[in-house]
Write a protein that holds these residues in place. Structure first.
Motif, short mmCIF file in Angstrom:
data_model
loop_
_atom_site.label_atom_id
_atom_site.label_comp_id
_atom_site.label_asym_id
_atom_site.label_seq_id
_atom_site.Cartn_x
_atom_site.Cartn_y
_atom_site.Cartn_z
N LYS A 301 11.74 -33.93 -48.21
CA LYS A 301 11.90 -32.74 -49.05
C LYS A 301 11.62 -33.07 -50.50
N GLY A 302 10.75 -32.28 -51.12
CA GLY A 302 10.40 -32.47 -52.52
C GLY A 302 9.27 -33.46 -52.75
N LYS A 303 8.91 -34.23 -51.72
CA LYS A 303 7.78 -35.14 -51.83
C LYS A 303 6.48 -34.45 -51.45
N TRP A 304 6.57 -33.48 -50.56
CA TRP A 304 5.40 -32.75 -50.10
C TRP A 304 5.16 -31.50 -50.95
N ASP A 305 3.90 -31.10 -51.05
CA ASP A 305 3.52 -29.89 -51.78
C ASP A 305 2.31 -29.29 -51.06
N VAL A 306 1.90 -28.10 -51.50
CA VAL A 306 0.79 -27.38 -50.87
C VAL A 306 -0.14 -26.83 -51.93
N ALA A 307 -1.44 -26.99 -51.72
CA ALA A 307 -2.45 -26.44 -52.63
C ALA A 307 -3.54 -25.75 -51.84
N THR A 308 -4.37 -25.00 -52.53
CA THR A 308 -5.49 -24.31 -51.90
C THR A 308 -6.45 -25.31 -51.27
N LEU A 309 -7.06 -24.92 -50.18
CA LEU A 309 -7.96 -25.78 -49.43
C LEU A 309 -9.31 -25.93 -50.13
N PRO A 310 -9.92 -27.11 -50.06
CA PRO A 310 -11.30 -27.26 -50.56
C PRO A 310 -12.27 -26.37 -49.77
N GLY A 311 -13.28 -25.89 -50.45
CA GLY A 311 -14.38 -25.23 -49.76
C GLY A 311 -14.14 -23.80 -49.31
N GLY A 312 -13.04 -23.19 -49.69
CA GLY A 312 -12.80 -21.81 -49.30
C GLY A 312 -11.82 -21.66 -48.15
N ALA A 313 -11.52 -20.42 -47.82
CA ALA A 313 -10.50 -20.12 -46.81
C ALA A 313 -11.01 -20.38 -45.40
N GLY A 314 -10.06 -20.62 -44.53
CA GLY A 314 -10.39 -20.81 -43.12
C GLY A 314 -9.17 -20.60 -42.25
N ASN A 315 -9.38 -20.67 -40.94
CA ASN A 315 -8.29 -20.50 -39.99
C ASN A 315 -8.38 -21.57 -38.91
#
Length: 436
Positions: A301-315
């Motif tokens: 907890k607190g070590k992980w984070d989230v950012a936008t994906l390279p190259g655009g959106a996907g699924n």
């Protein structure tokens, strides 16, 4: 979840024949057709739910909540960690007509196989009242589980909008930025992502790598494409599709640059690496958030984070809940999956487990959600934007089979040093053998 949904949602350990045998034995002991343990006792009903990976219903307390609302119902879940093993076991049960649960999970990469080749083995949910639910779900999610003649064979659980999860503590140790907006700008392209990976590798902590495996890198890049292995006419196009070639070449480059921890996905070593610091970034569909929490535990907890994906959106990923023909409790099973996939439950599941909703009302309800485990990342906004911008993908009958052969071949490049050309020829041969 669970190839990760899977599917991964995907799941964890490839136990081979041992796991498959265990899954079959467990299914034979708890199924709802044939010699079924799912029955009634004085008006009480036991519903069996057979899934793969981590759908999160048990973890989020949804079964217990449903049982409180319906005192006559008891829900029993079984789960196979690896989706490929689960699917093999399910095919055996469908062929034999026994050992099936009242509810079976279907990974999105298998749904075309169900609608086009196995429709006669599953209940048409419209006959149980599902048609009224169609406006509640995204059109793409609903149509993928509907046959050409209008039968709906599954209710959508989650979808897999993609982002990039990262260990901010490891990036800091390597002298790289840790701000999610700065990182998103630096790796706005996949070339930028690899370039940043080389910077990380030059100053990385001992035994730590930029990414977990090139197989996961390949899979998430593939999720950014509308057409991957099949075109809209159902023709197999993977060997000539430039998008597949680009994802392959980028993954091979990452392996050759030494950016990968060379961890086979869903293995015990891969699971342990979420907490050990063996890799700094991992391409993460929304369902991966719950998986990371489960593997990294409270110390993450607190070590992980989230950012936008390279190259655009996907699924990548997403699943369905279906009811096999022959369920002794189809009506009660439908009531359960209708409730599990409703707005309130899908929103709750995202907040607790990270499974991004396919229910439109739930999508709107989670747009402002942040996650304290992931350094208060605005996961509702990040994954919501990705969901809006992701292409509607063409799904083929053997999508997962093709993907498995290609990622297996990438493993040869990564762990054995096989050349790109040789590994690709192995992938093509593997696809040919798998598809017959």
């Amino acid at each position: 979840m669970p190839i990760a949904r899977a599917a991964a949602r995907r799941a964890v350990t490839r136990l081979g024949a041992v796991a498959l045998a265990g899954a079959l034995l467990a299914a034979c002991g708890s199924g709802s057709s044939g010699n079924s343990a799912s029955g009634t006792d004085g008006g009480k009903v036991t519903l069996t739910v057979d899934l793969f990976g981590t759908f999160g219903y048990k973890e989020a307390g949804l079964y217990k909540e449903y049982e409180k609302l319906h005192p006559n119902i008891t829900v029993k879940e079984s789960s196979t960690e690896n989706e490929a093993d689960y699917w093999k076991a399910l095919q055996t049960r469908l062929a034999g007509g026994g050992g099936l649960a009242d509810v079976q999970g279907i990974e999105v990469g298998r749904i075309a196989s169900v609608t086009q080749q196995q429709a006669d083995k599953f209940e048409d949910l419209n006959s149980l009242g599902a048609s009224s639910l169609k406006p509640d779900f995204s059109a793409a999610k609903w149509s993928a589980a509907t046959t050409a003649d209008g039968r709906t064979l599954g209710l959508g659980t989650d979808i897999g909008p993609e982002a990039m999860c990262f260990r901010s503590d490891l990036l800091k140790q390597a002298g790289l930025p840790t701000d999610r907006a700065t990182l998103a700008k630096s790796w706005s392209t996949w070339d930028g992502y690899l370039a940043l990976g080389k910077q990380y590798q030059a100053k990385a902590p001992a035994k730590s790598y930029w990414t977990d495996s090139v197989a996961s890198l390949y899979s998430v890049m593939n999720g950014q494409q509308k057409e991957r292995y099949y075109n809209a006419s159902g023709e197999l196009i993977f060997s000539s599709n430039p998008a597949v070639k680009t994802a392959w070449d980028t993954s091979v480059q990452a392996a050759q640059d030494g950016l990968s921890a060379k961890l086979a996905e869903w293995t015990p070593a891969w699971n342990q690496a979420f907490s050990s610091g063996s890799f700094a970034t991992i391409a993460c569909p929304a369902w991966m958030l719950g998986y990371i929490k489960g593997q990294a535990g409270t110390t993450g907890k607190g070590k992980w984070d989230v950012a936008t994906l390279p190259g655009g959106a996907g699924n990548w990923g997403g699943s369905y809940l279906s009811i096999p023909k022959g369920s002794a409790h189809a009506k009660e099973a439908f009531a359960l999956i209708k409730w599990l996939t409703a707005k309130e439950q899908q929103a709750k599941l995202f907040k607790k487990q990270g499974s991004f909703p396919s229910n439109l009302g739930a999508i709107d309800a989670v747009k402002d959600v942040t996650d304290p485990y992931f350094s208060d990342a605005p996961i509702g906004q990040i994954f919501g934007t990705a969901a809006e911008q992701s292409p509607v993908q063409v799904l083929g009958v053997h999508d997962n089979d093709v993907n498995t052969q290609i990622t297996n071949a990438l493993g040869e490049v990564e762990r054995k040093g096989v050349s790109s050309a040789t590994a690709w020829s192995h992938a093509e041969a593997g696809v040919k053998n798998a598809l017959g």
